[in-house]
Design an enzyme around this catalytic site. Sequence first.
Site, PDB file in Angstrom:
ATOM      1  N   LYS A   1     -33.872  -6.875 -15.363  1.00  0.00           N
ATOM      2  CA  LYS A   1     -33.528  -6.273 -16.667  1.00  0.00           C
ATOM      3  C   LYS A   1     -34.708  -6.427 -17.608  1.00  0.00           C
ATOM      4  CE  LYS A   1     -33.090 -10.341 -19.006  1.00  0.00           C
ATOM      5  NZ  LYS A   1     -34.038 -10.788 -20.011  1.00  0.00           N
TER       6      LYS A   1
ATOM      7  N   ASP B   1     -27.001 -14.137 -18.489  1.00  0.00           N
ATOM      8  CA  ASP B   1     -27.560 -12.861 -18.018  1.00  0.00           C
ATOM      9  C   ASP B   1     -26.932 -12.393 -16.704  1.00  0.00           C
ATOM     10  OD1 ASP B   1     -29.278 -12.832 -20.151  1.00  0.00           O
ATOM     11  OD2 ASP B   1     -31.065 -13.389 -19.015  1.00  0.00           O
TER      12      ASP B   1
HETATM   13  P1  ATP Z   1     -34.208 -14.942 -18.132  1.00  0.00           P
HETATM   14  O1  ATP Z   1     -34.873 -13.618 -18.363  1.00  0.00           O
HETATM   15  O2  ATP Z   1     -32.764 -14.817 -17.675  1.00  0.00           O
HETATM   16  O3  ATP Z   1     -34.395 -15.927 -19.214  1.00  0.00           O
HETATM   17  P2  ATP Z   1     -36.348 -15.538 -16.341  1.00  0.00           P
HETATM   18  O4  ATP Z   1     -36.576 -14.223 -15.698  1.00  0.00           O
HETATM   19  O5  ATP Z   1     -37.292 -15.905 -17.437  1.00  0.00           O
HETATM   20  O6  ATP Z   1     -34.876 -15.607 -16.855  1.00  0.00           O
HETATM   21  P3  ATP Z   1     -35.892 -16.732 -13.787  1.00  0.00           P
HETATM   22  O7  ATP Z   1     -36.785 -15.975 -12.856  1.00  0.00           O
HETATM   23  O8  ATP Z   1     -34.455 -16.425 -13.756  1.00  0.00           O
HETATM   24  O9  ATP Z   1     -36.418 -16.647 -15.281  1.00  0.00           O
HETATM   25  O10 ATP Z   1     -36.175 -18.265 -13.487  1.00  0.00           O
HETATM   26  C1  ATP Z   1     -36.025 -19.309 -14.422  1.00  0.00           C
HETATM   27  C2  ATP Z   1     -35.998 -20.631 -13.642  1.00  0.00           C
HETATM   28  O11 ATP Z   1     -34.810 -20.646 -12.853  1.00  0.00           O
HETATM   29  C3  ATP Z   1     -37.141 -20.760 -12.638  1.00  0.00           C
HETATM   30  O12 ATP Z   1     -38.225 -21.449 -13.180  1.00  0.00           O
HETATM   31  C4  ATP Z   1     -36.506 -21.537 -11.478  1.00  0.00           C
HETATM   32  O13 ATP Z   1     -36.780 -22.911 -11.588  1.00  0.00           O
HETATM   33  C5  ATP Z   1     -35.004 -21.380 -11.658  1.00  0.00           C
HETATM   34  N1  ATP Z   1     -34.329 -20.629 -10.562  1.00  0.00           N
HETATM   35  C6  ATP Z   1     -33.148 -20.954 -10.021  1.00  0.00           C
HETATM   36  N2  ATP Z   1     -32.782 -20.085  -9.078  1.00  0.00           N
HETATM   37  C7  ATP Z   1     -33.740 -19.160  -9.002  1.00  0.00           C
HETATM   38  C8  ATP Z   1     -33.918 -17.987  -8.206  1.00  0.00           C
HETATM   39  N3  ATP Z   1     -33.030 -17.604  -7.289  1.00  0.00           N
HETATM   40  N4  ATP Z   1     -35.019 -17.258  -8.430  1.00  0.00           N
HETATM   41  C9  ATP Z   1     -35.910 -17.624  -9.371  1.00  0.00           C
HETATM   42  N5  ATP Z   1     -35.809 -18.736 -10.123  1.00  0.00           N
HETATM   43  C10 ATP Z   1     -34.733 -19.498  -9.960  1.00  0.00           C
END
Ligand code: ATP
Length: 305
Positions: A11, A143
């Site tokens: 997203k 999310d």
């Molecule tokens: P958001 O946009 O929802 O704030 P994001 O895209 O910034 O999230 P994610 O890629 O969801 O961040 O990852 C945040 C943290 O979640 C990572 O640093 C990791 O430690 C943890 N995590 C747990 N499960 C997963 C997964 N399946 N894939 C990626 N990261 C994961």
Amino acid sequence: MNPVTVRVPAKVNLQLGVGPLRDDGYHDLVNVFHAVSLFDEVTAVPADAPKVTAEAAPDARIAMESVPLDGDNLALRAARLLAAKLGVEPNVELRIRKAIPVAGGMAGGSADAAGALLACARLWKADLALPSLPELAAKIGSDVPFALLGGTAVGLGRGERLTPLETSGSFHWVFATADGGLSTPAVYAECDRLREAQGQQVSWPRASEELVKALASGDARALGAALSNDLQPAALMLRPSLRRTLDAGRELGALGSLVSGSGPTTAFLAESADHAADLAAALAGTGVAKQVVRASGPVPGATVV
Ligand code: ATP
């Protein structure tokens, strides 16, 4: 039982309005979510014990070392939660193929959680008996319900109370990924700190009328002008180099640009698919991004393939 594979989109937040800090430490948000054609895949395979493995999709430059392979993995947490609700053993191997940047502000972990919920519901033949996947999703993270729903939607509360929005046609995007992630809680904390330091009076956020109109009419130029993210100043403070990336995209003719969610991925709106291809090539040439990828939206949420 045959393995089940689910494809789940990333997203981008077209509007992220952050209200005042609440007593419980959260903020009320107005979050216009938009699902784009950058997908993770989650395959649920029957196993003797719960397990998760993860690999990068071909050509995706993903920081796989940051993906936890233990109980912290959001996909595994989702599978365990569903199993507990159904009263079955969470005996599943989740194979994740990632194209969504890790800790990039595109909700990759949440996408994997939504994918695991749907894949396990199918594997355990629970999808008909269990109408409340969105409710379970909200327990994992704010999310996650949108990753199930997809399309374009306004999320209120912490982002989880969703109302779909009408859109016309497709919008064409270019995303610039960055080295290293940004922690979402750290970006919110920096946002609070900046607001306090500047003595800002924070009002309740409302969905932008210009944005809603631009989406309904399919007007990319108007959408570009209406994009907004209240977390952007904080993300730029924590990662000043993103300013150069945003400037480069604007100078190269993007209709609009912003930090995606809590960053550090940046998003650029193009006029057409051809414009997006040109913009992506030019942006990659400037060297301001780790990787430049194209995607369009809106696309459906988690889907069994
Ligand atoms: P958001 O946009 O929802 O704030 P994001 O895209 O910034 O999230 P994610 O890629 O969801 O961040 O990852 C945040 C943290 O979640 C990572 O640093 C990791 O430690 C943890 N995590 C747990 N499960 C997963 C997964 N399946 N894939 C990626 N990261 C994961």
